[in-house]
Design a protein around this motif. Structure first.
Motif, PDB file in Angstrom:
ATOM      1  N   LEU A   1       0.818  -1.217   0.000  1.00 39.25           N
ATOM      2  CA  LEU A   1       0.000   0.000   0.000  1.00 39.25           C
ATOM      3  C   LEU A   1       0.851   1.266   0.000  1.00 39.25           C
ATOM      4  O   LEU A   1       0.316   2.372   0.113  1.00 39.25           O
TER       5      LEU A   1
ATOM      6  N   ASN B   1       2.740   4.542  -0.885  1.00 39.14           N
ATOM      7  CA  ASN B   1       2.274   5.557  -1.843  1.00 39.14           C
ATOM      8  C   ASN B   1       3.199   5.733  -3.046  1.00 39.14           C
ATOM      9  O   ASN B   1       2.821   6.377  -4.027  1.00 39.14           O
TER      10      ASN B   1
ATOM     11  N   GLU C   1       2.331   4.143  -7.072  1.00 39.32           N
ATOM     12  CA  GLU C   1       1.603   4.774  -8.182  1.00 39.32           C
ATOM     13  C   GLU C   1       2.506   5.637  -9.055  1.00 39.32           C
ATOM     14  O   GLU C   1       2.154   5.957 -10.186  1.00 39.32           O
TER      15      GLU C   1
ATOM     16  N   TYR D   1       1.024   0.796  -9.930  1.00 38.78           N
ATOM     17  CA  TYR D   1      -0.219   0.302  -9.349  1.00 38.78           C
ATOM     18  C   TYR D   1      -1.197   1.466  -9.235  1.00 38.78           C
ATOM     19  O   TYR D   1      -0.785   2.619  -9.107  1.00 38.78           O
TER      20      TYR D   1
ATOM     21  N   LEU E   1      -3.778   2.870  -6.749  1.00 33.95           N
ATOM     22  CA  LEU E   1      -4.247   2.751  -5.366  1.00 33.95           C
ATOM     23  C   LEU E   1      -5.461   3.640  -5.086  1.00 33.95           C
ATOM     24  O   LEU E   1      -5.969   3.637  -3.966  1.00 33.95           O
TER      25      LEU E   1
ATOM     26  N   VAL F   1      -8.381   1.806  -3.720  1.00 32.60           N
ATOM     27  CA  VAL F   1      -8.117   0.947  -2.558  1.00 32.60           C
ATOM     28  C   VAL F   1      -8.453   1.728  -1.289  1.00 32.60           C
ATOM     29  O   VAL F   1      -7.841   2.767  -1.012  1.00 32.60           O
TER      30      VAL F   1
ATOM     31  N   GLN G   1      -5.155  -5.918  -3.618  1.00 40.92           N
ATOM     32  CA  GLN G   1      -3.938  -5.148  -3.870  1.00 40.92           C
ATOM     33  C   GLN G   1      -2.711  -5.863  -3.286  1.00 40.92           C
ATOM     34  O   GLN G   1      -1.660  -5.922  -3.922  1.00 40.92           O
TER      35      GLN G   1
END
Length: 250
Positions: free
Chosen positions: A41, A43, A46, A53, A55, A58, A140
Protein backbone atom coordinates in the motif's frame (compact mmCIF):
# COMPACT_ATOMS: atom_id res chain seq x y z
CA UNK A 1 27.78 -1.02 8.72
CA UNK A 2 27.35 -0.34 12.39
CA UNK A 3 28.55 -2.88 14.95
CA UNK A 4 25.47 -5.09 14.85
CA UNK A 5 25.75 -5.41 11.05
CA UNK A 6 29.48 -6.11 10.93
CA UNK A 7 29.98 -9.44 12.69
CA UNK A 8 31.69 -11.43 9.92
CA UNK A 9 34.85 -13.05 11.23
CA UNK A 10 34.49 -11.84 14.83
CA UNK A 11 35.34 -14.45 17.42
CA UNK A 12 33.96 -15.34 20.86
CA UNK A 13 30.43 -14.11 20.21
CA UNK A 14 29.00 -16.93 22.28
CA UNK A 15 26.64 -19.73 21.39
CA UNK A 16 24.61 -19.24 18.21
CA UNK A 17 20.95 -20.22 18.27
CA UNK A 18 20.18 -21.76 14.88
CA UNK A 19 16.42 -21.22 14.86
CA UNK A 20 14.88 -23.50 12.22
CA UNK A 21 11.32 -22.21 12.48
CA UNK A 22 10.43 -19.12 10.46
CA UNK A 23 7.88 -17.98 13.03
CA UNK A 24 8.39 -18.99 16.65
CA UNK A 25 5.26 -17.42 18.16
CA UNK A 26 1.96 -16.54 16.44
CA UNK A 27 2.30 -12.74 16.64
CA UNK A 28 5.42 -12.90 14.44
CA UNK A 29 3.29 -14.03 11.52
CA UNK A 30 1.07 -11.01 12.07
CA UNK A 31 3.94 -8.49 12.12
CA UNK A 32 5.28 -10.03 8.91
CA UNK A 33 1.83 -9.62 7.37
CA UNK A 34 1.63 -5.99 8.50
CA UNK A 35 4.99 -5.27 6.87
CA UNK A 36 3.88 -6.89 3.59
CA UNK A 37 0.61 -4.92 3.64
CA UNK A 38 2.53 -1.68 4.20
CA UNK A 39 4.77 -2.42 1.20
CA UNK A 40 1.74 -3.28 -0.95
CA UNK A 41 0.00 0.00 0.00
CA UNK A 42 3.07 2.26 -0.12
CA UNK A 43 2.27 5.56 -1.84
CA UNK A 44 5.31 5.31 -4.16
CA UNK A 45 3.74 2.42 -6.08
CA UNK A 46 1.60 4.77 -8.18
CA UNK A 47 4.47 7.00 -9.28
CA UNK A 48 7.84 5.26 -8.97
CA UNK A 49 7.59 1.49 -9.28
CA UNK A 50 7.65 -1.23 -11.92
CA UNK A 51 4.91 -2.08 -12.51
CA UNK A 52 2.81 0.91 -11.54
CA UNK A 53 -0.22 0.30 -9.35
CA UNK A 54 -3.51 2.15 -9.03
CA UNK A 55 -4.25 2.75 -5.37
CA UNK A 56 -7.00 5.34 -5.86
CA UNK A 57 -9.73 2.72 -5.52
CA UNK A 58 -8.12 0.95 -2.56
CA UNK A 59 -9.89 2.04 0.67
CA UNK A 60 -6.82 2.48 2.85
CA UNK A 61 -5.81 5.31 5.16
CA UNK A 62 -2.15 4.34 4.80
CA UNK A 63 -0.49 7.09 2.77
CA UNK A 64 3.23 6.70 3.42
CA UNK A 65 6.35 5.42 1.69
CA UNK A 66 7.42 2.05 3.12
CA UNK A 67 9.83 -0.55 1.78
CA UNK A 68 12.37 -3.18 2.83
CA UNK A 69 14.86 -0.33 2.96
CA UNK A 70 12.85 1.52 5.60
CA UNK A 71 12.59 -1.63 7.69
CA UNK A 72 16.35 -2.17 7.51
CA UNK A 73 17.04 1.47 8.25
CA UNK A 74 15.03 1.17 11.45
CA UNK A 75 17.06 -1.85 12.54
CA UNK A 76 20.37 -0.14 11.78
CA UNK A 77 19.32 2.86 13.86
CA UNK A 78 18.86 0.75 16.98
CA UNK A 79 21.27 0.92 19.88
CA UNK A 80 23.58 -2.11 19.43
CA UNK A 81 22.79 -3.39 22.93
CA UNK A 82 19.06 -3.29 22.17
CA UNK A 83 19.68 -4.91 18.80
CA UNK A 84 21.36 -7.94 20.39
CA UNK A 85 18.76 -8.13 23.16
CA UNK A 86 15.65 -8.39 21.00
CA UNK A 87 14.51 -11.22 18.77
CA UNK A 88 14.33 -10.81 15.00
CA UNK A 89 10.65 -9.92 14.76
CA UNK A 90 10.82 -7.84 17.92
CA UNK A 91 13.12 -5.55 15.95
CA UNK A 92 10.51 -5.45 13.18
CA UNK A 93 7.78 -4.64 15.70
CA UNK A 94 9.80 -1.79 17.19
CA UNK A 95 10.68 -0.31 13.81
CA UNK A 96 7.13 -0.48 12.45
CA UNK A 97 5.63 0.89 15.67
CA UNK A 98 8.07 3.79 15.66
CA UNK A 99 7.26 4.49 12.01
CA UNK A 100 3.51 4.70 12.71
CA UNK A 101 4.18 7.11 15.58
CA UNK A 102 6.54 9.27 13.50
CA UNK A 103 4.03 9.38 10.61
CA UNK A 104 1.20 10.44 12.93
CA UNK A 105 -1.07 7.40 12.55
CA UNK A 106 -1.02 6.81 16.30
CA UNK A 107 0.46 8.51 19.34
CA UNK A 108 2.82 6.82 21.74
CA UNK A 109 0.18 7.12 24.47
CA UNK A 110 -2.45 5.44 22.28
CA UNK A 111 -0.02 2.66 21.42
CA UNK A 112 0.81 2.07 25.08
CA UNK A 113 -2.88 1.93 25.94
CA UNK A 114 -3.58 -0.61 23.18
CA UNK A 115 -0.56 -2.65 24.24
CA UNK A 116 -1.77 -2.79 27.83
CA UNK A 117 -5.24 -3.86 26.62
CA UNK A 118 -3.93 -6.75 24.54
CA UNK A 119 -1.53 -7.88 27.25
CA UNK A 120 -4.13 -7.77 30.02
CA UNK A 121 -4.15 -11.02 31.99
CA UNK A 122 -1.82 -12.48 29.38
CA UNK A 123 -4.84 -13.63 27.37
CA UNK A 124 -5.39 -12.15 23.92
CA UNK A 125 -8.89 -13.67 23.84
CA UNK A 126 -9.94 -10.92 26.25
CA UNK A 127 -9.18 -8.32 23.57
CA UNK A 128 -9.89 -9.79 20.13
CA UNK A 129 -8.50 -8.03 17.10
CA UNK A 130 -10.97 -6.06 14.95
CA UNK A 131 -12.46 -7.88 11.98
CA UNK A 132 -12.93 -5.42 9.13
CA UNK A 133 -12.60 -7.23 5.80
CA UNK A 134 -11.65 -5.04 2.85
CA UNK A 135 -11.58 -7.13 -0.37
CA UNK A 136 -9.93 -4.33 -2.39
CA UNK A 137 -7.04 -4.19 0.08
CA UNK A 138 -6.67 -7.97 -0.06
CA UNK A 139 -6.63 -7.86 -3.86
CA UNK A 140 -3.94 -5.15 -3.87
CA UNK A 141 -1.72 -7.10 -1.46
CA UNK A 142 -2.08 -10.30 -3.51
CA UNK A 143 -1.30 -8.36 -6.71
CA UNK A 144 1.81 -6.90 -5.09
CA UNK A 145 2.97 -10.30 -3.90
CA UNK A 146 2.62 -11.65 -7.44
CA UNK A 147 4.04 -8.70 -9.39
CA UNK A 148 6.35 -7.05 -6.87
CA UNK A 149 8.27 -3.81 -7.31
CA UNK A 150 11.32 -4.32 -9.52
CA UNK A 151 14.49 -2.32 -8.73
CA UNK A 152 15.71 -2.76 -12.33
CA UNK A 153 15.47 0.26 -14.60
CA UNK A 154 15.58 0.41 -18.40
CA UNK A 155 17.98 3.33 -18.69
CA UNK A 156 21.31 3.72 -20.45
CA UNK A 157 24.10 3.52 -17.90
CA UNK A 158 27.64 2.48 -18.87
CA UNK A 159 29.37 0.30 -16.25
CA UNK A 160 32.74 1.58 -15.02
CA UNK A 161 34.08 -1.94 -14.52
CA UNK A 162 34.27 -5.13 -16.58
CA UNK A 163 34.58 -8.82 -15.72
CA UNK A 164 38.08 -9.52 -14.43
CA UNK A 165 38.78 -5.98 -13.19
CA UNK A 166 40.39 -5.70 -9.79
CA UNK A 167 38.56 -3.29 -7.50
CA UNK A 168 38.76 -1.98 -3.98
CA UNK A 169 35.65 -1.50 -1.88
CA UNK A 170 35.46 2.09 -0.66
CA UNK A 171 35.81 2.65 3.07
CA UNK A 172 32.61 4.66 3.47
CA UNK A 173 30.99 5.66 6.76
CA UNK A 174 27.60 3.94 7.05
CA UNK A 175 25.49 6.99 7.87
CA UNK A 176 21.85 6.28 8.66
CA UNK A 177 21.56 3.38 6.23
CA UNK A 178 23.85 1.42 3.93
CA UNK A 179 23.81 -1.69 1.77
CA UNK A 180 27.56 -2.17 2.13
CA UNK A 181 28.61 -4.97 4.52
CA UNK A 182 31.05 -3.48 7.00
CA UNK A 183 33.58 -6.31 6.71
CA UNK A 184 34.06 -5.54 2.97
CA UNK A 185 35.15 -1.91 3.40
CA UNK A 186 38.64 -1.41 2.05
CA UNK A 187 38.90 -4.99 0.74
CA UNK A 188 40.21 -5.96 -2.69
CA UNK A 189 38.19 -8.17 -5.03
CA UNK A 190 37.57 -9.07 -8.67
CA UNK A 191 34.51 -8.33 -10.81
CA UNK A 192 32.92 -11.72 -11.51
CA UNK A 193 29.60 -10.64 -13.08
CA UNK A 194 28.31 -7.36 -14.51
CA UNK A 195 24.53 -7.51 -14.30
CA UNK A 196 22.65 -6.58 -17.47
CA UNK A 197 20.47 -3.74 -16.20
CA UNK A 198 21.11 -0.93 -13.71
CA UNK A 199 19.36 -1.04 -10.37
CA UNK A 200 17.86 1.74 -8.31
CA UNK A 201 17.29 1.77 -4.57
CA UNK A 202 14.17 2.57 -2.59
CA UNK A 203 15.39 6.01 -1.49
CA UNK A 204 18.63 8.05 -1.56
CA UNK A 205 21.23 7.27 1.10
CA UNK A 206 24.13 9.37 2.35
CA UNK A 207 26.62 6.86 0.93
CA UNK A 208 25.51 7.22 -2.68
CA UNK A 209 22.50 5.02 -3.39
CA UNK A 210 19.38 6.29 -5.14
CA UNK A 211 19.83 6.79 -8.87
CA UNK A 212 19.95 3.70 -11.15
CA UNK A 213 23.48 2.33 -11.36
CA UNK A 214 25.30 -0.86 -12.36
CA UNK A 215 25.49 -3.71 -9.88
CA UNK A 216 28.32 -6.24 -9.82
CA UNK A 217 28.95 -9.64 -8.34
CA UNK A 218 32.37 -9.29 -6.74
CA UNK A 219 34.64 -12.21 -5.87
CA UNK A 220 36.85 -12.00 -2.77
CA UNK A 221 39.50 -14.45 -1.63
CA UNK A 222 38.46 -15.66 1.82
CA UNK A 223 41.95 -14.79 3.08
CA UNK A 224 41.35 -11.15 2.06
CA UNK A 225 38.44 -10.99 4.48
CA UNK A 226 39.46 -13.31 7.30
CA UNK A 227 43.23 -13.65 7.04
CA UNK A 228 44.74 -16.73 8.64
CA UNK A 229 41.33 -17.86 9.83
CA UNK A 230 40.24 -18.54 6.24
CA UNK A 231 40.48 -21.94 4.60
CA UNK A 232 42.74 -22.17 1.56
CA UNK A 233 41.25 -21.73 -1.93
CA UNK A 234 37.89 -20.50 -0.64
CA UNK A 235 36.10 -17.48 -2.06
CA UNK A 236 33.29 -15.17 -1.01
CA UNK A 237 30.89 -13.45 -3.44
CA UNK A 238 28.79 -10.35 -2.84
CA UNK A 239 26.52 -8.21 -5.04
CA UNK A 240 27.56 -4.56 -4.71
CA UNK A 241 26.34 -1.26 -6.11
CA UNK A 242 28.85 0.62 -8.25
CA UNK A 243 28.97 3.58 -5.86
CA UNK A 244 30.75 1.34 -3.34
CA UNK A 245 33.61 0.38 -5.68
CA UNK A 246 36.77 2.03 -6.97
CA UNK A 247 39.52 0.90 -9.32
CA UNK A 248 42.43 -0.80 -7.55
CA UNK A 249 45.92 0.14 -8.55
CA UNK A 250 48.99 -1.37 -6.88
Amino acid sequence: MKLQHNLAGLENLGKIDFQKRVFVVPWEERIFGIHVAMMALSNHLETDSLPNYSLSTVPTSFNSFWSWGHLRQGAEAMNPFDYFKFRYYEKWLGGISGFFIDEGYITEEELNTKTALYLKDGNLDNAPLPNKPEPAIDEQIIKYLREGDSPQRDVAVTPKFAVGDTIRVKDLPPGEHTRLPGNLRGKIGTIDVVYDAPYTYFFPTTDGLGKPMPVYNVKFAASELWGEMAEANNFYYNDLFETYLEKYEE
